[in-house]
Scaffold this active site. Structure first.
Site, PDB file in Angstrom:
ATOM      1  N   SER A   1       0.909  -1.057   0.068  1.00  9.63           N
ATOM      2  CA  SER A   1       0.005   0.098  -0.110  1.00  9.63           C
ATOM      3  C   SER A   1       0.733   1.239  -0.035  1.00  9.63           C
ATOM      4  CB  SER A   1      -0.685   0.038   1.132  1.00  9.63           C
ATOM      5  OG  SER A   1       0.002  -0.060   2.543  1.00  9.63           O
TER       6      SER A   1
ATOM      7  N   SER B   1      -7.859   8.112   9.278  1.00 12.07           N
ATOM      8  CA  SER B   1      -7.428   9.244  10.070  1.00 12.07           C
ATOM      9  C   SER B   1      -6.065   9.760   9.806  1.00 12.07           C
ATOM     10  CB  SER B   1      -7.377   8.989  11.572  1.00 12.07           C
ATOM     11  OG  SER B   1      -8.437   8.302  12.075  1.00 12.07           O
TER      12      SER B   1
ATOM     13  N   GLU C   1       4.967   9.219  12.701  1.00 14.77           N
ATOM     14  CA  GLU C   1       5.407   8.019  13.430  1.00 14.77           C
ATOM     15  C   GLU C   1       6.247   8.313  14.684  1.00 14.77           C
ATOM     16  OE1 GLU C   1       6.049   5.755   9.229  1.00 14.77           O
ATOM     17  OE2 GLU C   1       7.758   5.834  10.398  1.00 14.77           O
TER      18      GLU C   1
ATOM     19  N   ASP D   1       2.016  -6.564  14.416  1.00 14.57           N
ATOM     20  CA  ASP D   1       3.190  -6.145  13.879  1.00 14.57           C
ATOM     21  C   ASP D   1       3.186  -4.741  14.358  1.00 14.57           C
ATOM     22  OD1 ASP D   1       4.343  -5.186  10.466  1.00 14.57           O
ATOM     23  OD2 ASP D   1       5.406  -5.828  12.318  1.00 14.57           O
TER      24      ASP D   1
ATOM     25  N   GLU E   1       7.151   2.460  13.938  1.00 11.69           N
ATOM     26  CA  GLU E   1       6.472   2.916  12.577  1.00 11.69           C
ATOM     27  C   GLU E   1       4.816   2.931  12.369  1.00 11.69           C
ATOM     28  OE1 GLU E   1       8.846   0.761  13.209  1.00 11.69           O
ATOM     29  OE2 GLU E   1      10.235   0.606  11.596  1.00 11.69           O
TER      30      GLU E   1
ATOM     31  N   ASP F   1      -2.144   0.485  10.570  1.00 10.34           N
ATOM     32  CA  ASP F   1      -1.924  -0.635  10.038  1.00 10.34           C
ATOM     33  C   ASP F   1      -2.222  -1.974  10.480  1.00 10.34           C
ATOM     34  OD1 ASP F   1       1.287  -1.735   7.999  1.00 10.34           O
ATOM     35  OD2 ASP F   1      -0.809  -2.304   8.133  1.00 10.34           O
TER      36      ASP F   1
HETATM   37  N1  LIG Z   1       0.177   1.059   6.714  1.00 12.62           N
HETATM   38  C1  LIG Z   1      -0.645   2.312   7.383  1.00 12.62           C
HETATM   39  O1  LIG Z   1      -1.977   1.648   7.429  1.00 12.62           O
HETATM   40  N2  LIG Z   1      -0.310   3.340   7.270  1.00 12.62           N
HETATM   41  C2  LIG Z   1      -1.099   4.431   7.610  1.00 12.62           C
HETATM   42  C3  LIG Z   1      -2.360   4.299   8.253  1.00 12.62           C
HETATM   43  C4  LIG Z   1      -2.974   5.595   8.429  1.00 12.62           C
HETATM   44  C5  LIG Z   1      -2.331   6.671   8.641  1.00 12.62           C
HETATM   45  C6  LIG Z   1      -0.848   6.720   8.338  1.00 12.62           C
HETATM   46  C7  LIG Z   1      -0.282   5.698   7.863  1.00 12.62           C
HETATM   47  C8  LIG Z   1      -0.272   8.093   8.624  1.00 12.62           C
HETATM   48  C9  LIG Z   1       0.966   8.399   8.565  1.00 12.62           C
HETATM   49  C10 LIG Z   1       1.566   9.771   8.760  1.00 12.62           C
HETATM   50  C11 LIG Z   1       2.790  10.262   8.242  1.00 12.62           C
HETATM   51  C12 LIG Z   1       3.100  11.357   8.521  1.00 12.62           C
HETATM   52  C13 LIG Z   1       4.069  12.263   8.249  1.00 12.62           C
HETATM   53  C14 LIG Z   1       4.927  11.892   7.288  1.00 12.62           C
HETATM   54  C15 LIG Z   1       6.150  13.017   7.042  1.00 12.62           C
HETATM   55  C16 LIG Z   1       6.454  14.003   7.717  1.00 12.62           C
HETATM   56  C17 LIG Z   1       5.598  14.283   9.177  1.00 12.62           C
HETATM   57  C18 LIG Z   1       6.008  15.256   9.826  1.00 12.62           C
HETATM   58  O2  LIG Z   1       6.770  16.206   9.574  1.00 12.62           O
HETATM   59  N3  LIG Z   1       5.442  15.492  11.148  1.00 12.62           N
HETATM   60  C19 LIG Z   1       5.816  16.357  12.073  1.00 12.62           C
HETATM   61  C20 LIG Z   1       6.470  16.060  13.244  1.00 12.62           C
HETATM   62  N4  LIG Z   1       7.931  15.366  12.767  1.00 12.62           N
HETATM   63  C21 LIG Z   1       8.449  14.753  14.023  1.00 12.62           C
HETATM   64  C22 LIG Z   1       9.980  14.083  13.810  1.00 12.62           C
HETATM   65  C23 LIG Z   1      10.886  15.134  13.368  1.00 12.62           C
HETATM   66  C24 LIG Z   1      10.241  15.767  12.268  1.00 12.62           C
HETATM   67  C25 LIG Z   1       8.851  16.580  12.387  1.00 12.62           C
HETATM   68  C26 LIG Z   1       4.463  13.341   9.195  1.00 12.62           C
HETATM   69  C27 LIG Z   1       1.800  11.962   9.260  1.00 12.62           C
HETATM   70  N5  LIG Z   1       0.872  10.823   9.363  1.00 12.62           N
HETATM   71  C28 LIG Z   1      -1.453   8.910   9.063  1.00 12.62           C
HETATM   72  O3  LIG Z   1      -1.569   9.943   9.426  1.00 12.62           O
HETATM   73  N6  LIG Z   1      -2.873   8.054   8.942  1.00 12.62           N
END
Ligand SMILES: NC(=O)Nc1ccc2c(c1)=C(Cc1cc(-c3cccc(C(=O)NCCN4CCCCC4)c3)c[nH]1)C(=O)N=2
Length: 304
Positions: A21, A89, A95, A134, A138, A152
């Site tokens: 995905s 969401s 992460e 899992d 992350e 996930d």
């Molecule tokens: N396999 C899955 O199902 N994966 C999923 C499912 C749902 C989901 C999911 C993954 C998400 C992943 C995600 C990734 C991010 C993200 C990606 C890249 C950068 C950032 C980001 O900069 N966040 C600000 C805080 N950071 C903190 C760490 C230092 C730099 C600044 C957030 C926000 N949310 C999400 O918001 N919702």
């Protein structure tokens, strides 16, 4: 509401990438709300025989939709010719792993808070007979208020009701919490996979308790307990319990991790707890001072 389609969203940056995905930040053009949309290529899912995993993720997320905290929510799904879409969401702060890597390791009060939120979420998940299988930094996300939400569920297992007496975790017979897999069903991420998933292909809630032990260790030390150059060497270390605590690792945390990282899953702290609360873990000295009723209302301690 009418069935959504990809045309109802403006797709933004890529925020997650897995073998089956891809996750994008997306904005609903009607409401302006932001979501994480997980996209799966149909032909890839079929070729890799992962349809069952897609169904399990949808079932698990639907079962958890009404739990108020601790999990990403599945708002809707739709598909087109080539792809399946899960509207989930958006956890703005991403992460937990990024924060551990950013600051190196957490102060004890920060590690305790997130371990408590994670335990609370495990209780709610396990009460619904869902095993994640899992759990890892992350897959543990942080929302805009820095509260934890587990993502996930593609690897989840929903234990059959036939094995569960009325009170989910109270079965007497020794096979109650386990569903003997007819074949090797799934193995998680090497650093966090439990010995029983590796060795006996047994699905038990206690596998998530093993991962909790690995994640507490990692929040406090900065690295997971079982590390090696290859997956096979990591598996070997797990089965030999070949890990150690760095100098200065807090005693209460060390004691709890030692009680979670136990080879025999039936002897892990919490494995015998009655009801839908891991009382023996909540009462461990490591969680001294946690107000379990205000956990999600309070502002989490700052990660620094
Ligand atoms: N396999 C899955 O199902 N994966 C999923 C499912 C749902 C989901 C999911 C993954 C998400 C992943 C995600 C990734 C991010 C993200 C990606 C890249 C950068 C950032 C980001 O900069 N966040 C600000 C805080 N950071 C903190 C760490 C230092 C730099 C600044 C957030 C926000 N949310 C999400 O918001 N919702």
């Amino acid at each position: 509401t009418t069935k959504r389609s990809a045309k109802d969203y403006i797709f933004g940056k890529l925020i997650g990438d897995g073998c089956y995905s891809t996750v994008f930040l997306a904005k609903d053009i009607h409401t302006g709300k932001e979501y994480a949309i997980k996209v799966c290529e149909k032909h890839h899912i079929i070729r890799k025989k992962k349809r069952e995993y897609i169904k399990r993720e949808k079932d698990a997320l639907n079962m958890l939709f009404n739990v108020p905290h601790g999990f990403v929510k599945l708002y809707c799904t739709f598909q087109d010719e080539e792809r399946l879409y899960f509207v989930l969401s958006y956890a703005k702060n991403g992460e937990l792993l990024s924060y551990i890597n950013k600051v190196g390791s957490f102060e004890l009060n920060v590690a305790k808070h997130y371990a408590a939120e994670l335990l609370w979420a495990l209780e709610k998940m396990h009460a619904q007979r869902i095993i994640h299988r899992d759990l890892k930094p992350e897959n543990i996300l942080l929302d805009e208020n820095m509260h934890l939400c587990i993502a996930d569920f593609g690897t989840a297992k929903i234990l059959n009701s036939k094995e569960i007496s009325s009170s989910p975790k109270n079965n007497e017979n020794d096979n109650s919490q386990n569903e003997r897999s007819r074949k090797i069903s799934f193995v998680g991420t090497p650093q966090y996979v439990s010995p029983e998933l590796l060795h006996d292909c047994v699905d038990t809630r206690a596998s998530d308790l093993w991962a909790l032990g690995c994640i507490i260790y990692q929040m406090i030390s900065g690295l997971p307990p079982f590390r090696a150059a290859t997956e096979f060497l990591i598996f070997q270390k797990i089965l030999k319990m070949d890990y150690e605590f760095p100098e200065g690792f807090p005693a209460d945390a060390k004691d709890l991790v030692e009680k979670l990282l136990v080879l025999d899953h039936s002897k892990r702290i919490g494995a015998d707890d009655k009801g839908e609360t891991y009382h023996s873990i909540r009462n461990h000295p490591f969680f001294e001072g946690v107000d379990w009723d205000k956990l999600w209302e309070q502002t989490p301690p700052k990660i620094s």
